[in-house]
Design an enzyme around this catalytic site. Structure first.
Site, mmCIF file in Angstrom:
data_model
loop_
_atom_site.group_PDB
_atom_site.id
_atom_site.type_symbol
_atom_site.label_atom_id
_atom_site.label_comp_id
_atom_site.label_asym_id
_atom_site.label_seq_id
_atom_site.Cartn_x
_atom_site.Cartn_y
_atom_site.Cartn_z
ATOM 1 N N THR A 122 0.901 -1.212 0.029
ATOM 2 C CA THR A 122 -0.071 -0.277 0.056
ATOM 3 C C THR A 122 0.860 1.282 -0.048
ATOM 4 O O THR A 122 1.100 1.816 -1.044
ATOM 5 C CB THR A 122 -1.098 -0.180 1.238
ATOM 6 O OG1 THR A 122 -0.237 -0.051 2.502
ATOM 7 C CG2 THR A 122 -1.979 -1.024 1.149
ATOM 8 N N LYS A 125 4.091 -6.847 3.800
ATOM 9 C CA LYS A 125 3.757 -5.454 3.485
ATOM 10 C C LYS A 125 3.438 -4.772 4.896
ATOM 11 O O LYS A 125 2.766 -5.499 5.882
ATOM 12 C CB LYS A 125 2.477 -5.300 2.787
ATOM 13 C CG LYS A 125 1.085 -5.606 3.110
ATOM 14 C CD LYS A 125 0.405 -4.512 3.919
ATOM 15 C CE LYS A 125 0.589 -3.423 3.315
ATOM 16 N NZ LYS A 125 -0.106 -2.164 4.095
ATOM 17 N N THR A 162 -1.684 -1.535 8.574
ATOM 18 C CA THR A 162 -1.817 -3.095 8.414
ATOM 19 C C THR A 162 -0.733 -3.870 7.939
ATOM 20 O O THR A 162 -0.269 -3.791 6.795
ATOM 21 C CB THR A 162 -3.169 -3.405 7.168
ATOM 22 O OG1 THR A 162 -4.051 -2.404 7.723
ATOM 23 C CG2 THR A 162 -3.469 -4.687 7.299
ATOM 24 N N GLU A 215 6.471 4.839 7.255
ATOM 25 C CA GLU A 215 5.893 5.952 6.548
ATOM 26 C C GLU A 215 6.885 7.310 7.061
ATOM 27 O O GLU A 215 6.613 7.775 8.226
ATOM 28 C CB GLU A 215 4.511 6.124 6.901
ATOM 29 C CG GLU A 215 3.820 5.129 6.293
ATOM 30 C CD GLU A 215 2.186 5.085 6.689
ATOM 31 O OE1 GLU A 215 1.784 5.711 7.543
ATOM 32 O OE2 GLU A 215 1.408 4.877 5.873
ATOM 33 N N ASN A 232 0.150 10.886 6.128
ATOM 34 C CA ASN A 232 -1.113 10.565 6.910
ATOM 35 C C ASN A 232 -2.292 11.473 6.728
ATOM 36 O O ASN A 232 -3.414 11.263 7.365
ATOM 37 C CB ASN A 232 -0.617 9.848 8.042
ATOM 38 C CG ASN A 232 -0.007 8.623 8.236
ATOM 39 O OD1 ASN A 232 -0.577 7.638 7.729
ATOM 40 N ND2 ASN A 232 1.240 8.583 8.521
ATOM 41 N N SER A 273 -7.852 10.923 1.120
ATOM 42 C CA SER A 273 -8.406 11.916 0.181
ATOM 43 C C SER A 273 -7.903 11.802 -1.349
ATOM 44 O O SER A 273 -7.131 10.877 -1.425
ATOM 45 C CB SER A 273 -7.950 13.334 0.698
ATOM 46 O OG SER A 273 -6.643 13.713 0.913
#
Lengths: 390, 390
Positions: free
Chosen positions: A153, A175, A186, A266, A385, A390
């Site tokens: 993702t 992942k 996740t 991230e 994040n 969006s």
């Protein structure tokens, strides 16, 4: 080599159109046996996604013939319709493999399902179900790489790991960026082996491995609704390894994948290795390590390459672990900047230019220890994040 | 009007040179009586700063004649020398007030001390001690504003609040951005009143007020080593208010100051009001509210004006509160985007342009409720806290 490094497995990864951008989003992993032994561990979040509920049920049967994984939607908080969709996905995999597949008698009750992506959105079943036929047609003994790519993702790279010895192999794909419980974004992991071991042995080895690997990675303290780690054994090598050897191989694969997760967290610019030593119990060491890993102020300081040990002590002070505040020692990159709960060696001796930063906290209260991996907090994390859905 | 709104108090705020930039950094608040009744609450962090240890001792005597507060250094994790410095500060205040001061018999055991700033650095006593003489000379009945300014660290504005009724007054000042326990950036609060009430009554009113105000503000989940809230009563009005009236006045002042703290939280662009309703117990409501307030992923989403209710459910799922995941309802700015744990009203109906964002989580499991105030996570927060000590 991923999930097809071990004999007895085929895999595929394709673009079913679940992701709007057309990237690969559907992976299929098939166990051709002769054994279908399997084990799994799942998120401890009480709000669990439909596929987690489903796959927990499947694992009660201790046999998994295939795993279907999709990115592009978590199928979490989707109510009865979401669970129906997961069920329909498993039925479709079984029917497709029976009709066009490699032979064998597949049934939905042995098909594990995992999903990742945005919470609270129903999956586009009109795309997912045809995608299963495409994936089944693409199954191959070297499809592990494609499967690993299809479950990404926000991952910047796909993650795989393999250990081989004595005629048997453990391989896996992952992942996400986070920990099993709690976990961020996740975490999905499928590990396969051609060793011939029963489900109880797999379960024992998997739980032992995740406890000290995925469970000790803490990217942002947030716990996912979908985290799933599966271990499937085909027995195709005909080898029955000693438990200790096998458990160590599983641990190595989990550790490798867990480090890859934190390295791809991230927005992170620093990987932080937190070692808590001198603890009365291992639980104390883990609690203290986690508290340090989750402290936003410290994560910001590390980002700024500031050896701000006061924030480490402040984080330790919020725990219930056994320690005396006046006996705490803290090192950053091996410089003991805090001794006896107070100013220690010159903080200007600490260099934090490298990506890896090591924090050592000595509770001086016992001989237990634990290592927790975390990362820094950056403007990029905020950006990624705040724009995600969006 | 701050701490000098009530009769019987003088205050001062001056620049002693503790801060390198020359800004005001030393505040003094003196209670001229006739009563010296006082109460205090402190951080629950087990790593406590020297002034917290000192002032906790002072409060055992139930009498406080003066409070000295410094910004520019927390005097936390500073070992025995740090405690000696706090002791010397109190001694200096007592000696200075006895020699040059307003009359009265001051002794160090009745002088409260509070500090805020960087952890792990000794205070520059060569600047602080002469500063006390300067501050004592500057004491005045309208010095409350100057005192409020002198305790600022990363605060963009100083914070004061006042409630007057029936001939008596409660007034206070605050610095910081966070909550009492845990709290960020050291919250220091001094509240004064000219009501004539004993220490036990003050303690009861203060604990009741902080429990539902400062304790329910959660800026970033980090707990300070220095948080201190003091309530001093001079009795100078000669009024003895009914307990309920007084407690409500203290609550209002605390609530006002707490809202100012969250409104000035480091880097924040949104104030988030989280109301948990339908809880079995108030503790459940607070636990759920805090979990939502601390979720970094949700804080980022709010920053991005993204009504990402899945992250609210994910946060609720990590708690031990009593609820059924399939009965959870969540509203963002009054739009019930999640009903029965699943997709509710159209999320596009949610407007998040205003600074204040309201999240309502209905656990549908009882009639208890709680409100927690938090804020979003921004690149500015990261920037401010990665550069703080450098």
């Amino acid at each position: 080599m991923s999930v097809t490094a071990a004999q007895g497995f085929t895999a595929a990864g394709i673009a079913a159109g679940i992701k709007a951008n057309g990237n690969p989003d559907l992976a299929l992993v098939v166990n051709h046996g002769p054994s279908l032994a399997a084990a799994g561990v799942f998120t401890s979040n009480r709000v669990k996604a439909a596929p987690v509920h489903w796959t927990e049920q499947v694992l009660r049967g201790s046999a998994v013939s295939a795993v279907v994984l999709n990115s592009g939607g978590a199928n979490a908080c989707t109510g009865p319709k979401g669970f129906q969709d997961t069920h329909a996905t498993a039925e479709k995999v079984a029917a497709t493999l029976n009709e066009h597949g490699p032979g064998g008698d597949f049934n939905a009750g042995e098909i594990a399902v995992a999903s990742t992506g945005l919470i609270g959105v129903l999956l586009p079943m009109d795309k997912l179900l045809p995608g299963i036929e495409t994936a089944a047609a693409a199954l191959s003994a070297d499809g592990g790489e494609a499967a690993a790519i299809a479950i990404k993702t926000t991952d910047s790279v796909h993650k795989t790991a393999t250990v081989s010895q004595g005629g048997w192999t453990v391989g896996g794909m992952a992942k996400g960026a986070g920990m099993l419980a709690p976990g961020l974004a996740t975490m999905l992991v499928v590990i396969t082996t051609d060793a011939d071991l029963d489900s109880a042995t797999l379960d024992k080895a998997l739980r032992a491995a995740t406890r000290t690997t995925f469970d000790r990675v803490d990217s942002d303290g947030c716990m996912s609704t979908n985290d799933t780690v599966l271990l499937l054994a085909s027995g195709a090598s005909g080898q029955v390894p000693a438990y200790e050897d096998f458990a160590e191989a599983v641990r190595k694969v989990c550790d490798d994948l867990a480090r890859q997760l934190i390295g791809d967290a991230e927005g992170a610019s620093k990987d932080i290795r937190i070692e808590v030593i001198g603890a009365l119990t291992e639980d104390d060491a883990v609690e203290v390590g986690r508290s340090i890993a989750r402290n936003n102020l410290l994560k910001c300081a590390i980002h700024g390459e500031d050896p701000n040990w006061g924030r480490v002590l402040s984080a330790i002070g919020t725990t219930q672990a056994a320690f005396d505040p006046d006996r705490l020692n803290v090192a950053i990159n091996d410089v003991w900047v805090c001794r006896n709960g107070s100013v220690g060696d010159d903080r200007d001796l600490v260099s934090m230019k490298d990506r890896e930063v090591r924090i050592t906290a000595d509770l001086c209260n016992g001989s237990e220890s634990a290592v927790i991996w975390g990362n820094d907090l950056t403007a990029e994390y905020v950006h990624e994040n705040s724009a995600y859905s969006s």
